[in-house]
Structure formats: structure tokens, C-alpha cells
Motif scaffolding. Structure first.
Motif, short mmCIF file in Angstrom:
data_model
loop_
_atom_site.label_atom_id
_atom_site.label_comp_id
_atom_site.label_asym_id
_atom_site.label_seq_id
_atom_site.Cartn_x
_atom_site.Cartn_y
_atom_site.Cartn_z
N ALA A 282 2.09 14.64 -7.17
CA ALA A 282 3.18 14.40 -8.11
C ALA A 282 4.30 13.57 -7.49
CB ALA A 282 3.75 15.73 -8.61
N SER A 283 4.17 13.19 -6.23
CA SER A 283 5.19 12.41 -5.54
C SER A 283 4.65 11.04 -5.18
CB SER A 283 5.63 13.13 -4.25
OG SER A 283 6.06 14.45 -4.53
N GLU A 284 5.54 10.18 -4.74
CA GLU A 284 5.12 8.86 -4.29
C GLU A 284 4.40 8.99 -2.95
OE1 GLU A 284 4.34 5.08 -4.91
OE2 GLU A 284 5.64 6.21 -6.27
N ILE A 285 3.22 8.39 -2.84
CA ILE A 285 2.44 8.43 -1.60
C ILE A 285 2.24 7.00 -1.14
CG2 ILE A 285 0.26 9.09 -0.54
CD1 ILE A 285 -0.06 11.22 -2.70
N SER A 286 2.67 6.71 0.07
CA SER A 286 2.55 5.35 0.58
C SER A 286 1.45 5.25 1.63
CB SER A 286 3.88 4.89 1.19
OG SER A 286 4.14 5.60 2.39
N LEU A 287 0.94 4.04 1.80
CA LEU A 287 -0.05 3.80 2.85
C LEU A 287 0.55 4.11 4.22
CD1 LEU A 287 -2.88 2.73 3.56
CD2 LEU A 287 -1.88 0.44 3.70
#
Length: 296
Positions: free
Chosen positions: A206-211
Motif C-alpha cells: 500500500a506504500s510507494e516501493i522504489s527500486l
């Protein structure tokens, strides 16, 4: 065979585990029984021979998968069998309806090396065919006996399963090996790192996930992480995350009263219309249709 159970977690992150050999002292085989929700599965590259048996399955559900350039569309009825040899890169796996009680059996390289030594010739599990819906009563009966041992452990369970695993491996080589198939190299994957990455993804859908977040967890550069992830899971990180979010959307549609807009934002879509298009491509029906079918 702890690594095999970690592989199961990577391949089936949303599949409910009903029974597992993880705490059994089995040495030649690992097994687990899972319920699988409908949707796409981000397939990793197997590092062991996988034999799958539908113990219950579904009267109408199907499994669509593509590997080695071959597309297979199989009714997932009770007794259906699938083979996925070591090193096969599956491009996609899609389950059309929820499937219950699917037995996954994993056999590692060691048994095949033992067979090679006993017959004085190279026996390679990589040469076993990628097959679906095979009519093989021997494999079924072995699967049913392993299922019985998973459900109720016996005093000779380890000995029994080891014997069955060796018999199954010999049968697979005898019946399904094709010497003309090219040798497939299995990439070496550090299971502990990949498990931490997948656990993080599941905990933060549900959150932003970055590389950058994921590569830091894996202690790899962005470039090396992206390559390692695709080798282990079979798809790029962004596609894996998208698939999990859409599976979560299916669960929310079936089990909550949240509006489509709320579900879209919870699954990190910018709008309900964007979510609807992605959901229809992934599942085959609109979110509203899916909710109505789940309620019925």
C-alpha cells in the motif's frame, strides 16, 4: 531442504500453505499443499524439479502457463499433473479461478546425480520435458501417498518419502527425459536476500516501493539487483509488485465493502479508471464483475 520452501514462498507469495514438509526431516524431497487464489503468478526460475498434483482443484478453473516457448491451457481438476523441470523459464502463469489443495513436490539435483552414478551415465533433470495434464497414475499415486504423510506423519515417514522421491525421479527420467533438449543453466540465487525483498514488498504494497529500497535490502546495485530479481522470480520487480497489488485488489473486492476508488488508491493506482483497465487485463473481467461473482 529449507531453500526449496523459500522457493515456494517466492513463486507463490499469495498462496495459502495448508501443509508443509518444512519441519520434517526429509532429505530427498520437499512438499507443500497450497490454496491458490485466481490471478497471475510471477514465476521464478526453478532450481529443482517440480511436480504438481491437484488434490482437489476446481471443476471450472484452469491454469494457463507459458514456458520454453510453449503455451499450455489446462483444466485444473482433481488428479491433474504438471511438470516444471529445473531451469525452465516460465514467461507467465495464470489461474482463472481459486484452486484448493494443490500439492507441490520438489526434487533437487542430488537424486539425479545419484541415478547418474548408479547407471554409469549422465542423467540430467534439465532434459525432462515441460508438460501439463499428463495421464500418469504412478505419479498420482506417489503424490497421494506423500499427501497422506504430510497430513499424518508416520514413524517411517522420512525413509518412505526418500524412497518415493528416488522412484519418482527415476520414473521422470525414464518416461519424460528428452536427450535432444538443450541443457538449461539455473542461475544461483541467494535465497535469504530474495526472501527479505519479497517480505518487504508484501508488507508495503500500500506504500510507494522504489527500486532503490529493494536493491538496498538485497545489498546490490540497482543494475545487479534488477537482473538478479528477474533471474530468481522470472519477471522484473515492477511487474511482480503490480501482480501482487492486483491480487490484493481481488481480495479486497471479495472480502471488503471498500469502494472501487478506495481499492484503486490502496493498490497505488492514480485513478479508478487506470485501476479498472489494469484489473481487466490481469483477471479478464472488470472489478465490478469480479465483486459480483465473488458475492454470488
Amino acid at each position: 531442504m529449507a531453500g526449496v520452501h523459500e522457493f515456494g514462498r517466492m513463486k507463490f507469495p499469495r498462496g495459502e500453505v495448508l501443509a508443509s514438509s518444512a519441519r520434517r526431516n526429509w532429505t530427498c524431497m520437499a512438499a507443500e499443499i497450497r490454496n491458490h487464489p485466481a490471478g497471475e503468478i510471477p514465476p521464478p526460475v526453478p532450481q529443482q524439479m517440480e511436480v504438481t498434483l491437484a488434490l482437489r482443484g476446481s471443476d471450472a478453473g484452469r491454469v494457463e502457463r507459458r514456458g520454453n516457448g510453449e503455451f499450455q491451457d489446462t483444466a485444473a481438476r482433481a488428479g491433474t499433473l504438471w511438470l516444471c523441470p529445473i531451469g525452465v523459464v516460465e514467461d507467465s502463469i495464470r489461474i482463472t479461478q481459486d484452486l484448493g489443495s494443490i500439492l507441490h513436490m520438489y526434487i533437487g539435483h542430488e537424486i539425479f546425480r545419484d541415478i547418474s552414478a548408479s547407471v554409469s551415465r549422465a542423467v540430467s533433470p534439465e532434459n525432462i520435458s515441460y508438460r501439463a495434464d499428463i495421464d500418469d497414475d504412478f505419479l498420482r499415486q506417489v503424490g497421494y501417498r506423500i499427501n497422506a504423510e504430510l497430513e499424518e506423519e508416520t514413524s517411517v515417514g522420512r525413509f518412505l518419502v526418500d524412497s518415493l522421491a528416488r522412484s519418482m525421479a527415476a520414473h521422470l527420467v525414464t518416461t519424460y527425459a528428452d536427450a535432444s533438449l538443450p541443457h538449461r543453466q539455473s542461475p544461483i540465487v541467494e535465497h535469504a536476500k530474495m526472501r527479505r525483498v519479497i517480505d518487504y514488498i508484501n508488507d508495503n504494497l500500500a506504500s510507494e516501493i522504489s527500486l532503490s529500497d529493494l536493491s538496498d535490502i538485497a545489498c546490490l546495485s540497482h543494475h545487479h539487483f534488477a537482473r538478479a530479481f528477474r533471474s530468481a522470480v522470472g519477471v522484473p520487480p515492477h511487474r511482480f509488485i503490480s501482480s501482487l497489488r492486483l491480487q490484493r485488489a481481488q481480495e479486497m473486492l471479495a472480502h471488503t465493502q471498500s469502494s472501487l476508488t478506495e481499492i484503486a488508491y490502496s493498490c497505488r493506482f492514480s485513478s479508478q479508471s487506470t485501476f479498472t483497465r489494469a484489473f481487466r487485463r490481469h483477471v479478464g473481467v472488470s472489478p465490478g464483475e469480479y465483486r459480483r461473482k465473488a458475492a454470488g
